[in-house]
Design a protein around this motif. Structure first.
Motif, short mmCIF file in Angstrom:
data_model
loop_
_atom_site.label_atom_id
_atom_site.label_comp_id
_atom_site.label_asym_id
_atom_site.label_seq_id
_atom_site.Cartn_x
_atom_site.Cartn_y
_atom_site.Cartn_z
N PHE A 14 -8.83 -2.28 14.54
CA PHE A 14 -8.28 -1.83 13.07
C PHE A 14 -7.20 -1.44 13.66
N ASP A 15 -6.84 -1.65 15.82
CA ASP A 15 -5.64 -1.16 15.92
C ASP A 15 -4.20 -2.43 15.28
N MET A 16 -4.94 -3.02 14.28
CA MET A 16 -4.02 -4.25 14.21
C MET A 16 -3.75 -4.05 12.60
N HIS A 17 -4.00 -2.72 12.38
CA HIS A 17 -3.44 -2.87 10.72
C HIS A 17 -2.50 -1.87 11.02
N PRO A 18 -1.69 -1.09 10.07
CA PRO A 18 -0.77 -0.59 9.68
C PRO A 18 -1.11 1.20 9.90
N SER A 19 -0.60 1.97 10.54
CA SER A 19 -0.62 3.70 10.74
C SER A 19 -0.67 3.78 9.33
N ASN A 20 -0.46 3.61 8.13
CA ASN A 20 -1.00 3.96 6.95
C ASN A 20 -2.88 3.98 6.29
N ILE A 21 -3.68 4.03 6.88
CA ILE A 21 -4.50 3.34 6.48
C ILE A 21 -5.12 3.76 4.97
N GLU A 22 -4.41 4.94 4.37
CA GLU A 22 -5.15 4.93 3.29
C GLU A 22 -4.99 3.77 2.48
N LEU A 23 -3.48 3.22 2.87
CA LEU A 23 -2.92 2.37 1.74
C LEU A 23 -3.52 0.98 2.47
N THR A 24 -3.92 0.23 3.32
CA THR A 24 -4.96 -0.47 3.38
C THR A 24 -5.68 -0.62 2.83
N ILE A 25 -6.88 0.32 2.89
CA ILE A 25 -7.72 0.81 2.42
C ILE A 25 -7.78 0.76 0.62
N ASP A 26 -6.49 1.35 -0.31
CA ASP A 26 -6.09 0.78 -1.09
C ASP A 26 -6.00 -0.85 -1.89
N LYS A 27 -5.70 -1.56 -0.42
CA LYS A 27 -4.93 -2.73 -1.25
C LYS A 27 -6.37 -3.86 -0.54
N LEU A 28 -7.61 -3.34 0.38
CA LEU A 28 -8.75 -3.90 -0.20
C LEU A 28 -9.34 -3.62 -1.41
N VAL A 29 -9.37 -1.92 -1.50
CA VAL A 29 -11.01 -1.62 -2.99
C VAL A 29 -9.45 -2.85 -4.04
N SER A 30 -8.17 -2.76 -3.99
CA SER A 30 -7.43 -3.10 -5.34
C SER A 30 -8.05 -5.10 -5.28
N PHE A 31 -7.98 -5.75 -3.78
CA PHE A 31 -8.23 -7.54 -3.77
C PHE A 31 -9.85 -6.85 -4.14
N LEU A 32 -10.24 -6.47 -3.52
CA LEU A 32 -11.84 -6.46 -3.39
C LEU A 32 -12.81 -6.47 -5.15
N SER A 33 -11.56 -5.30 -5.77
CA SER A 33 -12.20 -5.60 -7.21
C SER A 33 -12.34 -6.65 -8.02
N GLY A 34 -11.16 -7.30 -7.91
CA GLY A 34 -10.27 -8.85 -8.79
C GLY A 34 -11.54 -9.06 -8.32
N TRP A 35 -12.15 -9.65 -6.75
CA TRP A 35 -12.51 -10.81 -5.85
C TRP A 35 -14.31 -10.69 -7.00
N MET A 36 -14.55 -9.04 -7.14
CA MET A 36 -15.95 -9.19 -7.55
C MET A 36 -15.84 -9.30 -8.33
N GLY A 37 -14.91 -9.94 -9.68
CA GLY A 37 -15.41 -10.09 -10.91
C GLY A 37 -14.56 -9.00 -11.56
N GLY A 38 -14.00 -7.76 -11.46
CA GLY A 38 -13.79 -6.82 -11.82
C GLY A 38 -12.47 -6.86 -11.87
N GLU A 39 -11.16 -5.53 -12.08
CA GLU A 39 -10.05 -5.60 -12.73
C GLU A 39 -9.26 -6.40 -11.63
N LYS A 40 -8.10 -7.22 -11.77
CA LYS A 40 -7.72 -7.24 -10.87
C LYS A 40 -6.30 -6.22 -10.57
N LEU A 41 -7.19 -5.86 -9.48
CA LEU A 41 -6.47 -3.94 -9.53
C LEU A 41 -4.79 -4.71 -8.70
#
Length: 144
Positions: free
Chosen positions: A46-73
């Protein structure tokens, strides 16, 4: 006659639907980072991540959406991505790779996802995690 056999993970957006669509994916990623932040064995990750964890969460959700076959957010919001290059500034060893995968397994368990989904998803996630580890090793062995 409609086919009542559920889609197979990895076909179309079946994996994304299995986690509950974007709403379920958001919950999974938020749970993943909460566990990472609050579990001593995962906290170094966790400490390796930027302090803005909301942005990190959004980036992982966006990546995994496309990776899991959904929209390439991710590409829509943030542009092209190379996961290994995006993480190349970090030192990622087998230890960090295992922590990441174990933390995701803990999130899947906490949210009571099926054993067959976990058996499919965790080995699939190991591939990008390994590529990140390989690029990190190559990048950081040059600077030693």
């Amino acid at each position: 006659m409609a086919n009542s056999i559920p889609p197979i993970y990895g076909e179309g957006d079946a994996t994304l639907q299995a986690v509950g669509g974007l709403t379920g994916l958001q919950s999974l990623v938020e749970t993943f980072y909460r566990i990472m932040e609050n579990t001593p064995e995962f906290r170094p990750l966790f400490d390796m991540h930027p302090s803005n964890i909301e942005l990190t969460i959004d980036k992982l959700v966006s990546f995994l959406s496309g990776w899991m076959g959904g929209e390439k957010l991710f590409s829509k919001k943030y542009g092209p991505i190379s996961l290994p290059q995006a993480h190349a500034h970090l030192i990622v060893t087998e230890k960090e790779k295992a922590m990441w995968l174990n933390c995701m397994a803990a999130a899947l368990d906490e949210l009571s996802y099926s054993e067959d989904l976990k058996a499919y998803l965790l080995p699939k996630l190991e591939f990008p995690a390994e590529r990140i580890r390989q690029v990190s090793a190559a990048r950081h062995s040059e600077s030693v």
